[in-house]
Design an enzyme around this catalytic site. Structure first.
Site, PDB file in Angstrom:
ATOM      1  N   ASN A   1      48.468  40.098  42.175  1.00  0.00           N
ATOM      2  CA  ASN A   1      47.088  39.837  41.774  1.00  0.00           C
ATOM      3  C   ASN A   1      46.185  39.501  42.961  1.00  0.00           C
ATOM      4  O   ASN A   1      45.119  38.911  42.799  1.00  0.00           O
ATOM      5  CB  ASN A   1      47.034  38.700  40.745  1.00  0.00           C
ATOM      6  CG  ASN A   1      47.366  39.192  39.349  1.00  0.00           C
ATOM      7  OD1 ASN A   1      47.191  40.369  39.036  1.00  0.00           O
ATOM      8  ND2 ASN A   1      47.856  38.296  38.502  1.00  0.00           N
TER       9      ASN A   1
ATOM     10  N   ASP B   1      47.678  32.842  37.355  1.00  0.00           N
ATOM     11  CA  ASP B   1      48.738  33.847  37.536  1.00  0.00           C
ATOM     12  C   ASP B   1      48.650  34.403  38.957  1.00  0.00           C
ATOM     13  O   ASP B   1      48.617  35.615  39.171  1.00  0.00           O
ATOM     14  CB  ASP B   1      48.580  34.956  36.502  1.00  0.00           C
ATOM     15  CG  ASP B   1      49.809  35.850  36.398  1.00  0.00           C
ATOM     16  OD1 ASP B   1      50.921  35.372  36.711  1.00  0.00           O
ATOM     17  OD2 ASP B   1      49.667  37.021  36.002  1.00  0.00           O
TER      18      ASP B   1
ATOM     19  N   ASP C   1      42.179  39.560  38.255  1.00  0.00           N
ATOM     20  CA  ASP C   1      42.833  39.254  36.976  1.00  0.00           C
ATOM     21  C   ASP C   1      42.929  37.757  36.693  1.00  0.00           C
ATOM     22  O   ASP C   1      43.967  37.119  36.889  1.00  0.00           O
ATOM     23  CB  ASP C   1      44.222  39.881  36.915  1.00  0.00           C
ATOM     24  CG  ASP C   1      44.793  39.839  35.493  1.00  0.00           C
ATOM     25  OD1 ASP C   1      44.073  39.412  34.569  1.00  0.00           O
ATOM     26  OD2 ASP C   1      45.960  40.237  35.319  1.00  0.00           O
TER      27      ASP C   1
END
Length: 328
Positions: A206, A201, A217
């Site tokens: 992030n 992701d 994360d």
């Protein structure tokens, strides 16, 4: 991972502080909630004025083995000097448990927001992604899944079919657009790419900036193609995206090889993310945090826009993929 009906309503502040106390940490500040809908994440300060982040995982989304694999990957990355936020170990364990919840404690890492339009920062991110993927190639995840059509397209399609919250006046058109998009993705999807452990992701939200990038994360870490960790960093028109991608790849290849044939997966992966995200919102609707923060999800206009988005993405899938300049 049948977690659709779960809510965090039993996770009270006292429960969180008791869990931390069991690990020898006394909270000396309030618990400041951080932006996370899937899990519950809080920042706090202890009696020695050290700052931490505690993350309580949504039960049944990931198994214990899958979370431990995520943690092990983070620790491997730290060992290989890749800047990631990794969990702390208590009595040799990074995954902790309290009253039916699994949780992990991280050092609180500050930093500025990564500037997605800053070419110098983009170059540094590309270089560290190359290093991240070097570690990711050492072995695949055993328990965490691969990026594929079933999880990202076909299972969400059934969620849409069963969803009562999609307005009846929009559902038929939306499902038709979904089916057309699924067919287009299936036609151009490939499975002959090299698989490695990914951040999963990797978007600008992030990545923090502290004299260099810091990746946070890893909750969506999976096996998949390297391009999955690159394409979400691109923004702007095609010319701007081409320049950004060339910057990332040039820096990436200082430390790791990149298969430019994977560029053809960018738009299929984008379509898969669009579909998966909508299904995720529907699946989580039983959690009171979701109706509160996404009230527009039941509106006619919203689903009409999603239908249009799916139609437009289908058209993009029928166009030639992003092309790099001839030097590549």
């Amino acid at each position: 991972m049948n977690d659709n009906a779960f809510t965090f309503q039993t996770l009270h502040p006292e429960t969180i502080m008791d869990a931390l106390f069991e690990q020898g940490i006394r909270v000396d500040s309030g618990l400041t909630p951080l932006n996370s809908y899937e899990n519950r994440v809080y920042q706090f300060q202890d009696e020695d004025r050290r700052r931490f982040v505690v993350k309580f995982y949504r039960p049944e989304r990931w198994s214990v083995d899958q979370i431990r694999e995520e943690h092990q990957f983070a620790l491997e990355l730290v060992k290989d000097e890749v800047p990631v936020a990794a969990p702390l170990a208590f009595n040799g364990q990074t995954l902790l448990a309290h009253q039916g919840y699994h949780y992990a404690i991280f050092p609180s890492v500050g930093g500025r927001q990564f500037e997605a339009d800053n070419i110098d920062q983009m170059e540094a991110v590309g270089r560290y992604l190359g290093r991240l993927h070097q570690t990711g190639r050492k072995r695949p995840f055993t328990f965490r899944p691969d990026i594929g059509l079933a999880e990202y397209l076909f299972e969400p399609r059934q969620v849409f079919e069963d969803a009562a919250l999609i307005p009846s006046g929009q559902k038929a058109a939306f499902l038709k657009a979904t089916d057309t998009l699924l067919s287009a993705v299936t036609e151009c999807w490939r499975t002959d790419f090299a698989t490695l452990r990914l951040h999963g992701d990797c978007h600008a939200g992030n990545i923090l900036w502290r004299d260099g990038p810091l990746f946070v994360d890893l909750d969506d870490a999976r096996n998949g193609p390297a391009i999955q960790d690159l394409w979400m960093l691109l923004n702007g028109n095609k010319a701007e995206q081409r320049m950004q991608l060339e910057t990332i790849i040039e820096a990436y290849e200082e430390v790791s090889e990149f298969d430019t044939a994977e560029i053809g997966l960018i738009e299929p992966l984008r379509a898969m993310r669009l579909v998966y995200y909508l299904a995720w919102l529907i699946r989580r609707w039983g959690d009171p945090a979701f109706p509160k923060n996404f009230p527009w999800l039941t509106g006619e206009d919203y689903w009409q826009r999603q239908t249009t988005t799916f139609i437009e993405q289908t058209k993009i899938l029928h166009e030639p993929p992003l092309q790099l300049t001839p030097m590549y």
